[in-house]
Motif scaffolding. Structure first.
Motif, PDB file in Angstrom:
ATOM      1  N   ASP A 155       1.294  -4.664   8.321  1.00 32.39           N
ATOM      2  CA  ASP A 155       2.722  -4.802   8.679  1.00 32.39           C
ATOM      3  C   ASP A 155       3.078  -3.850   9.852  1.00 32.39           C
ATOM      4  O   ASP A 155       4.126  -3.658  10.266  1.00 32.39           O
ATOM      5  CB  ASP A 155       3.680  -4.609   7.586  1.00 32.39           C
ATOM      6  N   GLY A 156       1.956  -3.531  10.780  1.00 38.03           N
ATOM      7  CA  GLY A 156       2.441  -2.913  12.186  1.00 38.03           C
ATOM      8  C   GLY A 156       1.256  -1.748  12.200  1.00 38.03           C
ATOM      9  O   GLY A 156       0.203  -1.677  11.563  1.00 38.03           O
ATOM     10  N   ALA A 157       1.855  -0.829  12.940  1.00 39.89           N
ATOM     11  CA  ALA A 157       1.012   0.463  13.481  1.00 39.89           C
ATOM     12  C   ALA A 157       1.942   1.504  13.196  1.00 39.89           C
ATOM     13  O   ALA A 157       1.410   2.627  13.813  1.00 39.89           O
ATOM     14  CB  ALA A 157       0.683   0.103  15.030  1.00 39.89           C
ATOM     15  N   LEU A 180      -9.914  -8.544   3.665  1.00 38.01           N
ATOM     16  CA  LEU A 180      -9.254  -9.596   4.213  1.00 38.01           C
ATOM     17  C   LEU A 180      -7.798  -9.154   4.396  1.00 38.01           C
ATOM     18  O   LEU A 180      -6.938  -8.380   3.756  1.00 38.01           O
ATOM     19  CB  LEU A 180      -8.896 -10.785   3.191  1.00 38.01           C
ATOM     20  N   VAL A 181      -7.553  -9.032   5.918  1.00 41.46           N
ATOM     21  CA  VAL A 181      -6.244  -8.630   6.616  1.00 41.46           C
ATOM     22  C   VAL A 181      -5.381  -9.466   6.746  1.00 41.46           C
ATOM     23  O   VAL A 181      -5.676 -10.383   7.408  1.00 41.46           O
ATOM     24  CB  VAL A 181      -6.795  -7.713   7.883  1.00 41.46           C
ATOM     25  N   LEU A 182      -4.085  -9.174   6.190  1.00 44.06           N
ATOM     26  CA  LEU A 182      -3.097 -10.183   6.380  1.00 44.06           C
ATOM     27  C   LEU A 182      -2.185  -9.862   7.171  1.00 44.06           C
ATOM     28  O   LEU A 182      -1.643  -8.728   7.322  1.00 44.06           O
ATOM     29  CB  LEU A 182      -2.565 -10.642   5.001  1.00 44.06           C
ATOM     30  N   HIS A 183      -1.930 -10.575   8.362  1.00 43.51           N
ATOM     31  CA  HIS A 183      -0.903 -10.179   9.390  1.00 43.51           C
ATOM     32  C   HIS A 183       0.373 -10.869   9.262  1.00 43.51           C
ATOM     33  O   HIS A 183       0.438 -12.016   9.153  1.00 43.51           O
ATOM     34  CB  HIS A 183      -1.524 -10.376  10.735  1.00 43.51           C
ATOM     35  N   GLY A 184       1.422 -10.211   9.266  1.00 48.20           N
ATOM     36  CA  GLY A 184       2.745 -10.673   9.253  1.00 48.20           C
ATOM     37  C   GLY A 184       3.419 -10.869  10.517  1.00 48.20           C
ATOM     38  O   GLY A 184       2.787 -10.674  11.667  1.00 48.20           O
ATOM     39  N   GLY A 185       4.646 -10.925  10.705  1.00 47.27           N
ATOM     40  CA  GLY A 185       5.494 -11.165  12.052  1.00 47.27           C
ATOM     41  C   GLY A 185       5.689  -9.625  12.574  1.00 47.27           C
ATOM     42  O   GLY A 185       5.396  -8.538  11.954  1.00 47.27           O
ATOM     43  N   GLY A 186       6.276  -9.685  13.624  1.00 46.87           N
ATOM     44  CA  GLY A 186       6.843  -8.245  14.214  1.00 46.87           C
ATOM     45  C   GLY A 186       5.655  -7.370  14.792  1.00 46.87           C
ATOM     46  O   GLY A 186       4.674  -8.144  15.495  1.00 46.87           O
ATOM     47  N   ARG A 187       5.688  -6.296  14.674  1.00 51.03           N
ATOM     48  CA  ARG A 187       4.514  -5.473  15.630  1.00 51.03           C
ATOM     49  C   ARG A 187       3.206  -5.601  14.778  1.00 51.03           C
ATOM     50  O   ARG A 187       3.233  -5.573  13.435  1.00 51.03           O
ATOM     51  CB  ARG A 187       4.794  -3.951  15.466  1.00 51.03           C
ATOM     52  N   ASP A 188       2.284  -5.835  15.536  1.00 52.91           N
ATOM     53  CA  ASP A 188       0.756  -6.255  14.819  1.00 52.91           C
ATOM     54  C   ASP A 188       0.167  -4.922  14.579  1.00 52.91           C
ATOM     55  O   ASP A 188       0.017  -3.938  15.339  1.00 52.91           O
ATOM     56  CB  ASP A 188       0.008  -7.001  15.481  1.00 52.91           C
ATOM     57  N   GLY A 189      -0.745  -4.962  13.489  1.00 51.14           N
ATOM     58  CA  GLY A 189      -1.555  -3.659  13.237  1.00 51.14           C
ATOM     59  C   GLY A 189      -3.102  -3.856  13.638  1.00 51.14           C
ATOM     60  O   GLY A 189      -4.058  -3.174  13.129  1.00 51.14           O
ATOM     61  N   ALA A 190      -3.318  -4.754  14.442  1.00 53.77           N
ATOM     62  CA  ALA A 190      -4.607  -4.998  15.025  1.00 53.77           C
ATOM     63  C   ALA A 190      -5.403  -3.849  15.653  1.00 53.77           C
ATOM     64  O   ALA A 190      -6.383  -3.735  15.376  1.00 53.77           O
ATOM     65  CB  ALA A 190      -4.411  -6.307  15.964  1.00 53.77           C
ATOM     66  N   ALA A 191      -4.796  -3.062  16.428  1.00 54.30           N
ATOM     67  CA  ALA A 191      -5.287  -2.028  16.967  1.00 54.30           C
ATOM     68  C   ALA A 191      -5.681  -0.765  15.859  1.00 54.30           C
ATOM     69  O   ALA A 191      -6.711  -0.290  15.917  1.00 54.30           O
ATOM     70  CB  ALA A 191      -4.207  -1.153  18.009  1.00 54.30           C
ATOM     71  N   ALA A 228      -5.362  -5.512  -3.890  1.00 56.79           N
ATOM     72  CA  ALA A 228      -4.243  -5.682  -2.807  1.00 56.79           C
ATOM     73  C   ALA A 228      -3.659  -4.160  -2.526  1.00 56.79           C
ATOM     74  O   ALA A 228      -3.415  -3.420  -3.327  1.00 56.79           O
ATOM     75  CB  ALA A 228      -3.230  -6.437  -3.020  1.00 56.79           C
ATOM     76  N   VAL A 229      -3.720  -3.974  -1.280  1.00 55.23           N
ATOM     77  CA  VAL A 229      -3.156  -2.430  -0.885  1.00 55.23           C
ATOM     78  C   VAL A 229      -1.905  -2.860   0.384  1.00 55.23           C
ATOM     79  O   VAL A 229      -1.887  -3.531   1.108  1.00 55.23           O
ATOM     80  CB  VAL A 229      -4.267  -1.906   0.147  1.00 55.23           C
ATOM     81  N   VAL A 230      -0.846  -2.149  -0.135  1.00 52.00           N
ATOM     82  CA  VAL A 230       0.254  -2.068   0.773  1.00 52.00           C
ATOM     83  C   VAL A 230       0.778  -0.623   0.898  1.00 52.00           C
ATOM     84  O   VAL A 230       0.321   0.188  -0.011  1.00 52.00           O
ATOM     85  CB  VAL A 230       1.496  -2.781   0.113  1.00 52.00           C
ATOM     86  N   GLY A 231       1.344  -0.225   2.108  1.00 54.51           N
ATOM     87  CA  GLY A 231       1.821   0.948   2.377  1.00 54.51           C
ATOM     88  C   GLY A 231       3.631   1.124   2.171  1.00 54.51           C
ATOM     89  O   GLY A 231       4.294   0.303   2.073  1.00 54.51           O
ATOM     90  N   VAL A 232       3.603   2.470   1.556  1.00 52.14           N
ATOM     91  CA  VAL A 232       5.122   2.591   1.296  1.00 52.14           C
ATOM     92  C   VAL A 232       5.756   4.165   1.788  1.00 52.14           C
ATOM     93  O   VAL A 232       4.742   4.894   2.169  1.00 52.14           O
ATOM     94  CB  VAL A 232       5.594   2.765  -0.116  1.00 52.14           C
ATOM     95  N   PRO A 233       6.593   4.348   2.443  1.00 51.19           N
ATOM     96  CA  PRO A 233       7.165   5.899   2.928  1.00 51.19           C
ATOM     97  C   PRO A 233       7.115   6.951   1.472  1.00 51.19           C
ATOM     98  O   PRO A 233       7.569   6.227   0.525  1.00 51.19           O
ATOM     99  CB  PRO A 233       8.744   5.712   3.294  1.00 51.19           C
ATOM    100  N   THR A 243       9.448  -1.655   2.992  1.00 53.09           N
ATOM    101  CA  THR A 243       9.783  -1.858   4.357  1.00 53.09           C
ATOM    102  C   THR A 243       9.336  -3.019   4.880  1.00 53.09           C
ATOM    103  O   THR A 243       9.937  -3.459   5.759  1.00 53.09           O
ATOM    104  CB  THR A 243       9.495  -0.531   5.006  1.00 53.09           C
ATOM    105  N   GLY A 244       8.121  -3.203   4.787  1.00 50.11           N
ATOM    106  CA  GLY A 244       7.477  -4.419   5.325  1.00 50.11           C
ATOM    107  C   GLY A 244       7.659  -5.774   4.502  1.00 50.11           C
ATOM    108  O   GLY A 244       7.346  -5.987   3.506  1.00 50.11           O
ATOM    109  N   SER A 245       7.844  -6.836   5.431  1.00 45.20           N
ATOM    110  CA  SER A 245       8.056  -8.245   4.949  1.00 45.20           C
ATOM    111  C   SER A 245       6.694  -8.673   4.026  1.00 45.20           C
ATOM    112  O   SER A 245       6.956  -9.153   2.842  1.00 45.20           O
ATOM    113  CB  SER A 245       8.647  -9.120   5.708  1.00 45.20           C
ATOM    114  N   LEU A 246       5.560  -8.293   4.692  1.00 49.38           N
ATOM    115  CA  LEU A 246       4.263  -9.022   4.200  1.00 49.38           C
ATOM    116  C   LEU A 246       4.019  -8.098   2.965  1.00 49.38           C
ATOM    117  O   LEU A 246       3.695  -8.546   1.984  1.00 49.38           O
ATOM    118  CB  LEU A 246       3.433  -8.857   5.315  1.00 49.38           C
ATOM    119  N   GLY A 247       4.296  -6.880   3.005  1.00 47.10           N
ATOM    120  CA  GLY A 247       3.801  -5.759   1.822  1.00 47.10           C
ATOM    121  C   GLY A 247       4.982  -6.459   0.594  1.00 47.10           C
ATOM    122  O   GLY A 247       4.433  -6.293  -0.181  1.00 47.10           O
ATOM    123  N   ARG A 248       6.086  -6.369   1.136  1.00 48.01           N
ATOM    124  CA  ARG A 248       6.975  -7.006  -0.169  1.00 48.01           C
ATOM    125  C   ARG A 248       6.484  -8.049  -0.634  1.00 48.01           C
ATOM    126  O   ARG A 248       6.573  -8.291  -1.922  1.00 48.01           O
ATOM    127  CB  ARG A 248       8.609  -7.275   0.733  1.00 48.01           C
TER     128      ARG A 248
END
Length: 268
Positions: A155-157, A180-191, A228-233, A243-248
């Motif tokens: 969901d970003g960087a 398998l990396v799922l990319h959503g909208g907004g800032r991309d985490g490709a870097a 499946a892996v998601v991050g949270v504050p 916080t992230g739409s894809l993680g949600r």
């Protein structure tokens, strides 16, 4: 962190599935397994002469010992030589496991497919831990012990996204699994992903762009996944956790076990 893997023990099938998953995780990490059973103390005064372990005549002591013994049998079935400790702790399950997570390397709970966020209902033990836990939390769903890729919601960087990506790469490497990396909208985490590929050259990475709400795509991507892996504050309130739409979307609709990885937000 080299602390134990902590798993919440109850009497439900989802709890026993969580115990078996926790045993595999502890064995893979080379740490011990801690079985934690929470007992909620009655609010009413205890009558004189009533045994302290059985204030309401419901056999709390026998029930707790039975649940822990059954959990240990399931753990030994999948990891016979694993060091295992058992604890009966007084308090609400979510509060107890939150406290135990402070010294743990991983906390594991069973997930039920009901409630506001599907398998992760807010107000449940899993919901409290993902909001307030001090280490990564595995919410066990679907068929456990299977193969398939590790799925990362990118969901970003941000520091939260980086922590999730680091955990996902480490898990894929340990499991010899594809990522398998799922990319959503907004800032991309490709870097971030590109950087971690250099430190994990043996991990095979595939990318998939999710457009729109992506519910069906997210569910499909996780259908044959092992994790499946998601991050949270870290230490977020319940309303701030997802916080992230894809993680949600992944938390709501994933058909496999979900790892929720906390990260400290940047200080301003």
């Amino acid at each position: 962190m080299n602390g134990p893997v902590v798993v919440g023990v109850g009497a439900s099938p989802s709890s026993l599935a969580a115990v078996e998953t926790a045993a595999r995780e502890a064995e893979r990490r080379g740490v011990g397994l801690q079985l934690a059973h929470a007992v909620v103390w009655p609010a009413d005064p205890v009558a004189p002469g009533v045994p302290p372990w059985d204030p309401d005549g419901a056999g709390l002591s026998a029930s707790a010992r039975g649940a822990l013994a059954e959990a240990e049998r399931h753990a030994r079935r999948v990891a016979p030589g694993l060091p295992i400790t058992s604890e009966v702790l007084v308090g609400e399950p979510g509060t107890v496991l939150e406290a135990e997570s402070r010294a743990a390397s991983l906390t594991v709970v069973g997930g039920r497919r009901q409630g506001r966020f599907g398998g992760l209902p807010f107000g449940s033990v899993a919901g409290r831990l993902t909001a307030q836990g001090r280490c990564p939390v595995l919410v066990v769903r679907g068929t456990t012990g299977r193969g398939g890729p590790v799925v990362l919601a990118s969901d970003g960087a941000s520091p939260v996204a980086r922590a999730a990506a680091e955990f996902a790469f480490a898990e894929a490497a340990q499991r010899a699994a594809e990522l398998l990396v799922l990319h959503g909208g907004g800032r991309d985490g490709a870097a971030v992903v590109a950087e971690l590929r250099r430190t994990h050259p043996d991990v095979v990475v595939r990318h998939r762009r999710i457009r729109g709400r992506g519910r069906a795509v997210v569910a499909g991507a996780s259908a044959d996944a092992q994790l499946a892996v998601v991050g949270v504050p870290a230490h977020a309130g319940l309303t701030d956790t997802l916080t992230g739409s894809l993680g949600r979307a992944l938390l709501r609709h994933a058909r496999c076990t979900v790892a929720v990885v906390p990260a400290e937000p940047p200080r301003h």
